[in-house]
Scaffold this motif. Sequence first.
Motif, short mmCIF file in Angstrom:
data_model
loop_
_atom_site.label_atom_id
_atom_site.label_comp_id
_atom_site.label_asym_id
_atom_site.label_seq_id
_atom_site.Cartn_x
_atom_site.Cartn_y
_atom_site.Cartn_z
N PHE A 106 0.82 -1.21 0.00
CA PHE A 106 0.00 0.00 0.00
C PHE A 106 0.86 1.26 0.00
CE2 PHE A 106 -2.69 -3.27 2.00
CZ PHE A 106 -3.76 -3.24 1.12
N PRO B 157 3.50 2.85 -2.30
CA PRO B 157 4.12 2.66 -3.63
C PRO B 157 5.63 2.90 -3.65
CG PRO B 157 2.73 4.64 -3.58
CD PRO B 157 2.44 3.87 -2.32
N LEU C 54 0.79 -2.88 -6.26
CA LEU C 54 -0.04 -1.70 -6.50
C LEU C 54 0.11 -1.20 -7.93
CD1 LEU C 54 -1.60 0.26 -4.41
CD2 LEU C 54 0.51 1.55 -4.39
N HIS D 224 0.52 1.78 -9.68
CA HIS D 224 0.89 3.16 -9.37
C HIS D 224 2.04 3.55 -10.30
CE1 HIS D 224 2.73 6.50 -7.11
NE2 HIS D 224 1.55 6.66 -6.54
N SER E 129 -7.60 -1.05 -0.92
CA SER E 129 -7.17 0.22 -1.49
C SER E 129 -7.62 0.25 -2.93
CB SER E 129 -5.65 0.38 -1.42
OG SER E 129 -5.24 1.50 -2.19
N SER F 198 -6.23 1.84 -5.09
CA SER F 198 -5.02 1.90 -5.90
C SER F 198 -4.55 0.51 -6.30
CB SER F 198 -3.90 2.62 -5.15
OG SER F 198 -4.22 3.98 -4.96
N LEU F 199 -5.09 -0.52 -5.67
CA LEU F 199 -4.83 -1.89 -6.10
C LEU F 199 -5.73 -2.18 -7.30
CD1 LEU F 199 -4.64 -3.73 -2.67
CD2 LEU F 199 -2.77 -3.49 -4.31
N LYS G 32 -7.20 -1.03 3.99
CA LYS G 32 -5.85 -1.57 3.80
C LYS G 32 -5.75 -3.06 4.15
CE LYS G 32 -3.26 2.73 4.23
NZ LYS G 32 -2.11 3.42 4.85
#
Length: 352
Positions: free
Chosen positions: A116, A118, A140, A142, A207, A209-210, A240
């Motif tokens: 989580f 990056p 991730l 990102h 998240s 962002s995953l 998370k």
Amino acid sequence: MGRMTEKADLASGRATLSDVAREARVSLATADRVLNNRAGVHAKSIARVREAVARLNYRPDPAAARLARTRSHRWCLVLPSGGNAFVAQLQAELAACRAWLEDHRASVQILEVDVFEPQRLADLLRSLQGQCETAIVMGLDHPLVQNAIDGLVDGGCEVITLVSDVPRSRRHAYVGIDNAAAGRTAASLLGRFVGREPGEVGVVAGSLSLRDHAERCLGFNQVMTTEFTHLTVLPAVQGKDSPALNEVLVRQLLAEHPRLRAIYSVGAGNAGISAALKAAGREREVVFIGHELTPAARADLLDGTLDAVINQDAGHEIRSALRQALARATREPVHADQERIRIDIYLKDNLP
């Protein structure tokens, strides 16, 4: 006339990579980089190599691939740190592949990092340059992570993403389920279990962002907003994958939304959601759909707290990642049907 003779000679036997390089007027190393989709080759050289492959009907030689298996292979598996039960299943499945790895002269080093964060994940990936020939990465999506993956590829390291993809990177393969389809499946189940009474639906993600979590949410919302319009999907909360944080978040959802009819857990940390529902006495009232058939999820299915689990086979994913890593090393083909990861649905009635 000499040119015609050369082509006739090539046609009489199996073309080699050296033949391709000679025909394309490039070095053997350049031909190898093109065939393995590595960066750092001029577009004109790529075109000449691909044209040579087509003209010579070049196919990798299985005998050469078998010979390559006598080399030792060093691979790395990058996984999230913490107490994620599904990650523990992946590690257990890797341990079960020990004999297969020994047979193929391969070793796998497990590395754990807070995915989580990056920057931490990107730093770890960059540190793998020159340390392994293939990196299998669960992480991730990102820009920092994408850049780190591209750097590994530029340096000659193969990269396979696992469970959660980083599709804009130059990774060589992705091993995992179709996560948007998994989200749509969860929505179809949840909507039918809730029925026609209006209400609200909570979504708990690790998240957004995953990539896998974001895609599941996308698929879930696609179905909910078109097929179950009597239900209002609340904005996703992000825990998370922590059971403790998920418990806090779900306690808040229950307190602030008395019309809450269901919860979709996109990631891990379901023990916290289960604890919050039980503490409120609503474990049989609120429909609960989650992912991954962990021991805790099995128990929650059996006692009625969880209504359904969307599962991906951790063993199949690990074995597929290893097979694809070996195929990259030996230049053997990958059988797409064998490597396709299915979406499984478990209720308490069909537990394996």
